[in-house]
Design a protein around this motif. Structure first.
Motif, PDB file in Angstrom:
ATOM      1  N   LEU A 149     -33.478  -0.246  -3.804  1.00  0.00           N
ATOM      2  CA  LEU A 149     -33.473  -1.700  -3.987  1.00  0.00           C
ATOM      3  C   LEU A 149     -34.861  -2.201  -4.384  1.00  0.00           C
ATOM      4  CD1 LEU A 149     -32.058  -4.459  -3.741  1.00  0.00           C
ATOM      5  CD2 LEU A 149     -32.647  -4.438  -1.306  1.00  0.00           C
ATOM      6  N   LYS A 150     -35.885  -1.648  -3.767  1.00  0.00           N
ATOM      7  CA  LYS A 150     -37.251  -2.070  -4.089  1.00  0.00           C
ATOM      8  C   LYS A 150     -37.590  -1.761  -5.538  1.00  0.00           C
ATOM      9  CE  LYS A 150     -42.065  -1.440  -2.697  1.00  0.00           C
ATOM     10  NZ  LYS A 150     -43.003  -0.776  -1.748  1.00  0.00           N
ATOM     11  N   GLN A 151     -37.258  -0.569  -6.017  1.00  0.00           N
ATOM     12  CA  GLN A 151     -37.536  -0.211  -7.410  1.00  0.00           C
ATOM     13  C   GLN A 151     -36.776  -1.114  -8.370  1.00  0.00           C
ATOM     14  OE1 GLN A 151     -36.375   3.895  -7.410  1.00  0.00           O
ATOM     15  NE2 GLN A 151     -38.380   4.630  -6.714  1.00  0.00           N
ATOM     16  N   HIS A 152     -35.527  -1.437  -8.027  1.00  0.00           N
ATOM     17  CA  HIS A 152     -34.720  -2.304  -8.881  1.00  0.00           C
ATOM     18  C   HIS A 152     -35.334  -3.698  -8.985  1.00  0.00           C
ATOM     19  CE1 HIS A 152     -31.143  -3.748 -10.917  1.00  0.00           C
ATOM     20  NE2 HIS A 152     -30.950  -4.671  -9.980  1.00  0.00           N
ATOM     21  N   LEU A 153     -35.845  -4.224  -7.886  1.00  0.00           N
ATOM     22  CA  LEU A 153     -36.461  -5.547  -7.902  1.00  0.00           C
ATOM     23  C   LEU A 153     -37.819  -5.535  -8.596  1.00  0.00           C
ATOM     24  CD1 LEU A 153     -35.582  -6.686  -4.258  1.00  0.00           C
ATOM     25  CD2 LEU A 153     -34.452  -7.381  -6.383  1.00  0.00           C
ATOM     26  N   LEU A 154     -38.582  -4.462  -8.409  1.00  0.00           N
ATOM     27  CA  LEU A 154     -39.887  -4.380  -9.063  1.00  0.00           C
ATOM     28  C   LEU A 154     -39.756  -4.311 -10.581  1.00  0.00           C
ATOM     29  CD1 LEU A 154     -41.840  -1.969  -6.676  1.00  0.00           C
ATOM     30  CD2 LEU A 154     -42.098  -4.447  -6.906  1.00  0.00           C
ATOM     31  N   GLU A 155     -38.731  -3.636 -11.072  1.00  0.00           N
ATOM     32  CA  GLU A 155     -38.513  -3.591 -12.525  1.00  0.00           C
ATOM     33  C   GLU A 155     -38.239  -4.992 -13.076  1.00  0.00           C
ATOM     34  OE1 GLU A 155     -35.428  -0.825 -13.237  1.00  0.00           O
ATOM     35  OE2 GLU A 155     -36.632   0.950 -12.732  1.00  0.00           O
ATOM     36  N   GLN A 156     -37.458  -5.784 -12.365  1.00  0.00           N
ATOM     37  CA  GLN A 156     -37.194  -7.156 -12.807  1.00  0.00           C
ATOM     38  C   GLN A 156     -38.448  -8.025 -12.707  1.00  0.00           C
ATOM     39  OE1 GLN A 156     -33.181  -8.674 -11.374  1.00  0.00           O
ATOM     40  NE2 GLN A 156     -33.342  -6.828 -10.108  1.00  0.00           N
ATOM     41  N   MET A 157     -39.283  -7.760 -11.705  1.00  0.00           N
ATOM     42  CA  MET A 157     -40.523  -8.518 -11.570  1.00  0.00           C
ATOM     43  C   MET A 157     -41.451  -8.265 -12.756  1.00  0.00           C
ATOM     44  SD  MET A 157     -43.564  -7.984  -8.795  1.00  0.00           S
ATOM     45  CE  MET A 157     -43.992  -6.484  -9.708  1.00  0.00           C
ATOM     46  N   ARG A 158     -41.547  -7.035 -13.208  1.00  0.00           N
ATOM     47  CA  ARG A 158     -42.436  -6.721 -14.324  1.00  0.00           C
ATOM     48  C   ARG A 158     -41.987  -7.384 -15.611  1.00  0.00           C
ATOM     49  NH1 ARG A 158     -41.554  -1.479 -11.946  1.00  0.00           N
ATOM     50  NH2 ARG A 158     -43.286  -0.926 -10.559  1.00  0.00           N
ATOM     51  N   ASP A 178     -35.270  -5.706   4.145  1.00  0.00           N
ATOM     52  CA  ASP A 178     -34.695  -4.536   4.799  1.00  0.00           C
ATOM     53  C   ASP A 178     -33.713  -3.859   3.863  1.00  0.00           C
ATOM     54  OD1 ASP A 178     -32.557  -6.235   4.754  1.00  0.00           O
ATOM     55  OD2 ASP A 178     -32.331  -6.425   6.923  1.00  0.00           O
ATOM     56  N   ASP A 179     -33.048  -2.821   4.351  1.00  0.00           N
ATOM     57  CA  ASP A 179     -32.131  -2.051   3.506  1.00  0.00           C
ATOM     58  C   ASP A 179     -30.934  -2.873   3.043  1.00  0.00           C
ATOM     59  OD1 ASP A 179     -33.775   0.115   3.830  1.00  0.00           O
ATOM     60  OD2 ASP A 179     -32.640   0.949   5.522  1.00  0.00           O
ATOM     61  N   SER A 180     -30.548  -3.899   3.808  1.00  0.00           N
ATOM     62  CA  SER A 180     -29.412  -4.741   3.414  1.00  0.00           C
ATOM     63  C   SER A 180     -29.795  -5.832   2.432  1.00  0.00           C
ATOM     64  CB  SER A 180     -28.782  -5.382   4.659  1.00  0.00           C
ATOM     65  OG  SER A 180     -28.302  -4.386   5.537  1.00  0.00           O
ATOM     66  N   GLY A 181     -31.102  -6.001   2.168  1.00  0.00           N
ATOM     67  CA  GLY A 181     -31.559  -7.003   1.220  1.00  0.00           C
ATOM     68  C   GLY A 181     -31.958  -8.315   1.861  1.00  0.00           C
ATOM     69  N   TYR A 182     -32.055  -8.364   3.187  1.00  0.00           N
ATOM     70  CA  TYR A 182     -32.416  -9.598   3.885  1.00  0.00           C
ATOM     71  C   TYR A 182     -33.930  -9.645   4.114  1.00  0.00           C
ATOM     72  CZ  TYR A 182     -27.580 -10.911   4.895  1.00  0.00           C
ATOM     73  OH  TYR A 182     -26.271 -11.294   4.776  1.00  0.00           O
ATOM     74  N   LEU A 183     -34.474 -10.849   4.123  1.00  0.00           N
ATOM     75  CA  LEU A 183     -35.873 -11.066   4.445  1.00  0.00           C
ATOM     76  C   LEU A 183     -35.981 -11.194   5.962  1.00  0.00           C
ATOM     77  CD1 LEU A 183     -38.743 -11.551   3.378  1.00  0.00           C
ATOM     78  CD2 LEU A 183     -38.232 -13.999   3.314  1.00  0.00           C
TER      79      LEU A 183
END
Length: 504
Positions: A149-158, A178-183
């Motif tokens: 999930l982190k890699q997927h979000l970082l690609e969109q951030m770039r 977290d792993d479920s995507g919650y802050l």
């Protein structure tokens, strides 16, 4: 009193090392058994494994061509092993007192292997006559790399952000998910953890959070289930304005009431009819409570059956799964050395332990097969009609039939699995307590759970069956069962109560 020496004979039970090893191997699962064998193969040089896990691997030569020499050598090796084993067993029968007579012993019969000529096979290791038109068909495919999930979000951030400061704040929010995507942390806590010299304003963190919440998957970086569902509802396409507004109002203000399925109160609170509430319910069910679950890297745990049940004519045949049966033998080189030294040397204890292991492994699989056959004979109706035809069965019944102790049957049926036409089940699944019937007979608790599942599966979702009603319906079929027992079986099946099964 005069002291004297007397000679008396008596019998007593003792757990010998061989018996202790037999009990330990019997209670191990298939995975634990192979792990135990790997340890024993490392510690005992007198023991070796015949079946190589890499036998079926494709071997490439230096020029890139595929070599099938491994298959040929395997065939020759299997034939030699079988012949040596027969000779050794003959010598064992001749003289059991000699240490050098017992050389090899396989746990199971080595399968006959067939060799094919090089002309019958093409480069892709498939028969030339049946070569598919697709080049990649039949070839092993590599699994795609897992994206978190982190890699997927970082690609969109770039792609969406260019300023280094904005990227740093967005990455800070992503690291707090977290792993479920919650802050899991509030913006105030994140702001308080930052150094003062960075001069980060709370508005900047709010902008970073809003940016992450606009990324895919919808609902990511939410701080509560209500916010997660609301973020997804806002981004759902082709939803009527009235329906979207009602769905948002429900998840933002009355989500606990919606989870309890108290639809009458919801209609009064929002002043809506049943049709509008049903459409809002459909929209809410399109959302994912855990948007980050699709990026989870948890691998599925696969269960390998120990025995396989097949129907041959009108009979049910029980076979051991040859793929989980390791083939062991005593190392021939060390055995020849022991033969020349006439059993004298430091490897004598290891030789005896290797023989014990081979014998105990054979006994383990024979016991599993015998117990499985006895279970199939008594649960024949299950294999024909399914779980509703399961009969009551206890460990003592199988133990008395096979002449074994109940503890042995318990060890055999724990973490051992049977593959049947109805699915794969643990051997303990076929054992269950009984419930009395009005005719004086007995019904299995497994069969009653299957009937409860059938009744709930066929119920009217607008008016689901209560536990008392299910108990009455079972009573009409002659099964005397209390309401609390129905509730216990329903909870064991992970079926929610009547209030949570009701729908519009």
């Amino acid at each position: 009193m005069k002291q004297s020496l007397q000679l008396r004979t008596s019998q007593h039970l003792a757990l010998t090392p061989q018996l202790q090893q037999s009990i330990r191997l019997l209670q191990l699962s298939t995975l634990e058994l192979h792990q135990e064998l790997e340890t024993l193969l490392i510690e005992n040089p007198m023991l070796e494994r015949v079946d190589d896990p890499l036998d079926h691997a494709i071997r490439l030569l230096a020029d890139g061509a595929i070599s099938d020499s491994g298959k040929q050598s395997e065939s020759e090796f299997a034939v030699q092993t079988t012949s040596e084993q027969s000779k050794t067993e003959t010598s064992d029968n001749a003289d059991n007192n000699e240490v050098n007579g017992e050389v090899t012993g396989d746990i199971s019969t080595i399968a006959e292997s067939t060799s094919q000529s090089d002309d019958d096979w093409s480069f892709d290791d498939s028969p030339q006559g049946s070569k598919s038109s697709e080049e990649d068909e039949g070839r092993p495919q590599l699994e795609a790399a897992h994206i978190s999930l982190k890699q997927h979000l970082l690609e969109q951030m770039r792609v969406n952000l260019r300023e280094p400061r904005d990227r740093a704040l967005v990455e800070l929010i992503i690291d707090a998910l977290d792993d479920s995507g919650y802050l899991t942390e509030s913006l105030d806590e994140i702001h308080a953890s930052l150094p003062l010299e960075l001069y980060v304003e709370p508005e900047e963190l709010s902008f970073a959070l809003a940016m992450v919440q606009s990324f895919d998957p919808p609902g990511v970086a939410a701080r509560s289930p209500s916010e997660c569902l609301a973020l997804q509802i806002k981004r759902l396409p082709k939803i009527a304005f009235v329906t979207r507004r009602l769905a948002l109002a429900i998840v933002e203000t009355q989500l606990p009431l919606f989870a309890q399925r108290d639809f009458n109160k919801l209609k009064k609170i929002f002043n809506c009819d049943e049709e509008d509430l049903r459409e809002a319910q459909v929209v809410i069910r399109l959302c994912k409570p855990k948007p980050g679950s699709e990026f989870a890297s948890d691998a599925s745990d696969y269960v390998v059956p120990d025995v396989i049940v097949k129907q041959v004519g009108n009979e049910w045949q029980v076979l051991l799964n040859q793929d989980v049966m390791p083939k062991l033998r005593v190392n021939s080189m060390y055995a020849n050395i022991m033969k020349q030294n006439r059993g004298e040397g430091s490897l004598t204890p290891q030789l005896q332990e290797a023989r014990w292991l081979v014998k105990n492994m054979r006994q383990r699989f024979e016991t599993i097969l015998r117990v499985s056959q006895a279970i199939v004979e008594r649960q024949r109706n299950f294999f024909v009609h399914g779980a509703v035809a399961m009969r009551p069965l206890v460990l003592r019944e199988i133990a008395d039939t096979l002449g074994l102790h109940e503890s042995t049957i318990s060890r055999v049926t724990t973490q051992k699995y049977m593959l049947t036409p109805h699915g794969m089940f643990e051997l303990k699944y076929f054992f269950g307590s009984h419930v009395a019937t009005e005719t004086g007979g007995e019904a299995s608790s497994t069969a009653i759970r299957a009937l409860i599942k059938q009744l709930i599966g066929a119920e009217d979702q607008k008016s689901p069956l209560s536990d008392s009603k299910i108990a009455d319906m079972l009573g009409e079929q002659g099964m005397v069962i209390a309401r609390r027992t129905v509730a216990k079986y329903r909870e064991a099946l992970k079926i929610p109560p009547v209030s949570l099964r009701k729908s519009l």
